[in-house]
Design an enzyme around this catalytic site. Structure first.
Site, mmCIF file in Angstrom:
data_model
loop_
_atom_site.group_PDB
_atom_site.id
_atom_site.type_symbol
_atom_site.label_atom_id
_atom_site.label_comp_id
_atom_site.label_asym_id
_atom_site.label_seq_id
_atom_site.Cartn_x
_atom_site.Cartn_y
_atom_site.Cartn_z
ATOM 1 N N GLU A 50 6.231 -11.879 2.201
ATOM 2 C CA GLU A 50 4.993 -11.878 2.986
ATOM 3 C C GLU A 50 4.008 -12.842 2.346
ATOM 4 O OE1 GLU A 50 3.032 -8.108 3.760
ATOM 5 O OE2 GLU A 50 1.762 -9.172 5.191
ATOM 6 N N CYS A 261 1.826 -6.914 7.660
ATOM 7 C CA CYS A 261 0.557 -7.066 8.393
ATOM 8 C C CYS A 261 0.329 -8.517 8.808
ATOM 9 C CB CYS A 261 -0.597 -6.585 7.517
ATOM 10 S SG CYS A 261 -0.439 -4.842 7.102
ATOM 11 N N ASN A 385 5.501 -4.046 13.197
ATOM 12 C CA ASN A 385 5.491 -3.682 11.773
ATOM 13 C C ASN A 385 4.619 -2.463 11.605
ATOM 14 O OD1 ASN A 385 5.611 -4.189 8.762
ATOM 15 N ND2 ASN A 385 3.399 -4.387 9.093
ATOM 16 N N GLU A 386 5.177 -1.404 11.076
ATOM 17 C CA GLU A 386 4.407 -0.189 10.777
ATOM 18 C C GLU A 386 3.619 0.304 11.997
ATOM 19 O OE1 GLU A 386 2.089 -0.670 7.177
ATOM 20 O OE2 GLU A 386 3.920 -0.677 5.962
HETATM 21 O O1 AHR Z 1 3.521 -5.082 1.550
HETATM 22 C C1 AHR Z 1 2.156 -5.129 1.768
HETATM 23 C C2 AHR Z 1 1.762 -4.517 3.098
HETATM 24 O O2 AHR Z 1 2.068 -3.162 3.109
HETATM 25 C C3 AHR Z 1 2.457 -5.054 4.311
HETATM 26 O O3 AHR Z 1 1.836 -6.163 4.837
HETATM 27 C C4 AHR Z 1 2.376 -3.931 5.291
HETATM 28 O O4 AHR Z 1 3.469 -3.918 6.176
HETATM 29 C C5 AHR Z 1 2.269 -2.698 4.428
HETATM 30 O O5 AHR Z 1 1.238 -1.910 4.801
#
Ligand code: AHR
Length: 654
Positions: A50, A261, A385-386
């Site tokens: 990321e 994120c 994602n999430e």
């Molecule tokens: O890994 C850091 C963050 O943690 C990522 O962006 C997100 O998916 C999670 O909340």
């Protein structure tokens, strides 16, 4: 399980106890390699990249200059950076001039801003000291004798003279040779090579542009990269070799990107991560701010991610947003309405075409133009994602069905929310998307991990799990959750459970992967780095030890002994792997009782030490694995598993 509360002292006490009393004795681990308990996934261990903590810009991406194209702009926090961030004008000037930020007739509509330099008397200058530098401190640490590729776009607006580039100290002392460029009437890219003087080794440099002339000249896309870099022929320009090496050494089977994120964006729809902004010629990519508060140049864009995955032997695993901004943050703009989702669905289909389409398709042709006519091996696509709730699942359904209709062999990945306690998401997923791969994320206290080593024992085997983000979190010290040995061992203990259940957990990856020292938004992280160093954490070594000894089948094993011990035995071809994690502070004398295993020579690799031990830039090798030979005799291997240790035996079955 023993929690190290005051670890330094605790460790000393443990050591004294271990010396003063007899170490735990007589423990056995019985292993029967012919008794297969489960088939293992061949994609179990991978990486999650990321762009957080300056993992991409200021990190893996080889660009040394901060804000090379004057696009920095932050909707959320305008004070934080602006179009001139990273730049110092009049820096070392002997001449007079002024600058204006322009957006008329730009280099490209996606690269809107540039600087018009009006030089009144020759010798006006501009300087950029790279990430983390200010006008009075920092700079780009140079390697003496190394060569650097410099490039910039110029346009003559009534300028008589040249623009020269060189590397120098902030005091003006020259650290390289100089190259000079003459602007033409239209935007034009100028390139050159700067060679650092031998005595420039370790010195902090600025790229100094000197306007040796008078009149008006336009400036954009100023770039400086070390010639020694990975993927220097990629359109983005390439990556830092040392970080690529550290990633490759984990032998990842997949690469999840471009983030969690980050893949979604925050607060405004203009912040959605749009993969199309990240491909094509690098000067035509539309920069954007990211969720973590800094700008993304996208020089490491989707094409480069695919190339990187291929280069390190990993399957690419892109994460696209689901028409929703990060739900964990306040959503200022509503999700894309269902009735308007079609355009976005097409964007996602275009992405798959970019990766896999023939060169006779629009997006496949762009891939070929960028340098990769062959399709990339895209088999997985995470949508969201999430995320959670109907607002997500309804959108997931539409996007996933469209992808599967066009590309039936692609496995789509559905998010199960941001927490370990994700039963509500699972109920919806089981009812609606049982064939999707389910992306679980959880960041928990270290002790949670060994306590939940059996989490997947009771999962039904039909729907498969992708543990897309996890890490053991220690209590923060001075605002940082440390990457200490104890957290790494708790992850190791948990991985024994993951391996035992890898018929249902088909993929897993630690998060986050990279962090630039002093520029991090999140701790802990697997790999730390500075401008010149790469720092591997105990957590990294655990990942490496497990990933490089991933088996094909779980075999029967049984622990008979005391202590806070976690174990798994697997086999791959004719090699037996036995993994044992000792979370207590006491050494453990162990006999491996190996049924049907012939006499032979193997190896044992250990990671052990004081539970609070961390690797630091000053002491990077405090916690590193050590290996030694071991022998199987009469179906037995004997040895000591130290307190706070993970040991992995690799033993021949033939
Ligand atoms: O890994 C850091 C963050 O943690 C990522 O962006 C997100 O998916 C999670 O909340």
């Amino acid at each position: 399980m023993k929690r190290h509360l005051v670890a330094g002292i605790g460790w000393l006490l443990c050591l004294m106890m271990a010396v003063g009393s007899a170490a735990a004795e007589g423990s056995t681990l019985r292993v029967n390699p012919s008794e297969v308990r489960a088939e293992m996934s061949d994609t179990l261990y991978g990486l999650f990249f990321e762009d957080i903590n300056h993992a991409a810009d200021g990190g893996l991406y080889a660009e040394l200059l901060d804000n090379r194209s004057f696009e920095y702009e932050n909707l959320l926090n305008p004070q934080r950076f602006d179009h001139y961030t990273g730049w110092t004008f009049r820096f070392l000037s002997t001449g007079k001039g002024k600058i204006s930020l322009m957006d008329e007739e730009p280099l490209h509509e996606n690269n809107l801003h540039y600087v018009r330099v009006t030089v009144e008397s020759s010798g006006y200058t501009a300087g950029n000291g790279g990430y983390g530098a200010t006008a009075i401190a920092g700079g780009i640490p140079l390697t003496g004798g190394a060569s650097y590729d410099v490039s910039l776009y110029l346009r003559d607006r009534g300028y008589a003279g040249t623009v020269s580039a060189a590397l120098c100290l902030r005091t003006g002392e020259m650290l390289s040779d100089t190259v000079s460029f003459t602007p033409g009437a239209a935007w034009e890219k100028h390139t050159g090579v700067l060679t650092a003087l031998e005595e420039a080794e370790g010195k902090s440099a600025f790229l100094l542009l000197t306007f040796e002339g008078t009149g008006e000249v336009d400036l954009d896309m100023v770039s400086l990269m070390p010639q020694e870099r990975f993927g220097s022929d990629w359109p983005g320009g390439g990556l830092r070799s040392d970080l690529v090496e550290a990633m490759a050494a984990l032998q990842p089977s997949f690469l999840r990107f471009p983030g969690g994120c980050v893949a979604e964006g925050s607060y405004y729809r203009s912040n959605f991560y749009n993969w199309k902004d990240t491909v094509g010629p690098v000067e035509q990519r539309r920069e954007n701010y990211n969720t973590w508060g800094y700008m993304q140049s996208y020089g490491l864009g989707y094409y480069e991610y695919f190339c990187l995955a291929e280069a390190i032997g990993a399957l690419p695993l892109p994460v696209v947003h689901a028409g929703l901004l990060c739900q964990a943050r306040e959503t200022r703009e509503a999700p894309i309405p269902m009735a308007e989702l079609d355009a976005y669905v097409q964007d996602v289909l275009d992405l798959v075409e970019f990766a896999r389409g023939g060169t006779d398709t629009a997006w496949g042709a762009l891939r070929a133009e960028m340098g990769h006519p062959e399709p990339f091996d895209l088999r997985y696509l995470a949508i969201g994602n999430e995320n959670w709730g109907d607002v997500y699942f309804n959108r997931y359904e539409v996007i996933s069905e469209a992808v599967k209709a066009a590309w039936p062999d692609i496995t789509t990945i559905v998010a199960a929310g941001p927490v370990a306690d994700n039963g509500a998401s699972w109920s919806a997923i089981r009812a609606r998307f049982p064939d999707s791969l389910v992306d679980e994320h959880y960041y928990m206290d270290s002790d949670w991990f060994p306590a939940h080593v059996k989490r997947y024992d009771t999962y039904s085997r039909d729907t498969k799990v992708f543990l897309g983000e996890y890490a053991a979190h220690e209590e923060a010290v001075s605002g940082r959750r440390p990457n200490n040995l104890y957290s790494a061992l708790c992850e190791a203990a948990y991985l024994t459970g993951i391996e035992r259940n890898s018929d249902v957990v088909s993929m897993c990856c630690y998060a986050p992967l990279l962090a630039r020292e002093g520029m991090q938004q999140w701790t802990p992280d697997l790999i730390w780095f500075s401008a010149t160093q790469v720092l591997l954490t105990p957590n990294y070594y655990v990942q490496q030890m497990f990933a490089t000894t991933a088996g094909e089948q779980v075999v029967d094993s049984e622990w008979n002994g005391s202590g806070d011990v976690y174990q798994v035995a697997t086999r791959k071809g004719e090699t037996l792997y036995v993994k044992l994690v000792n979370l207590s502070g006491e050494d453990c004398e162990v006999t491996l009782e190996l049924q049907g295993v012939p006499d032979g020579e193997g190896t044992v690799t250990r990671l052990s030490g004081e539970p609070n031990a961390q690797n630091t830039f000053a002491a990077p090798d405090r916690v590193v694995p050590t290996g030694e030979a071991c022998a199987v005799r009469d179906g037995q291997v004997t040895g000591t598993v130290p307190g706070y240790a993970v040991c992995i035996w690799a033993l021949p079955l033939e």
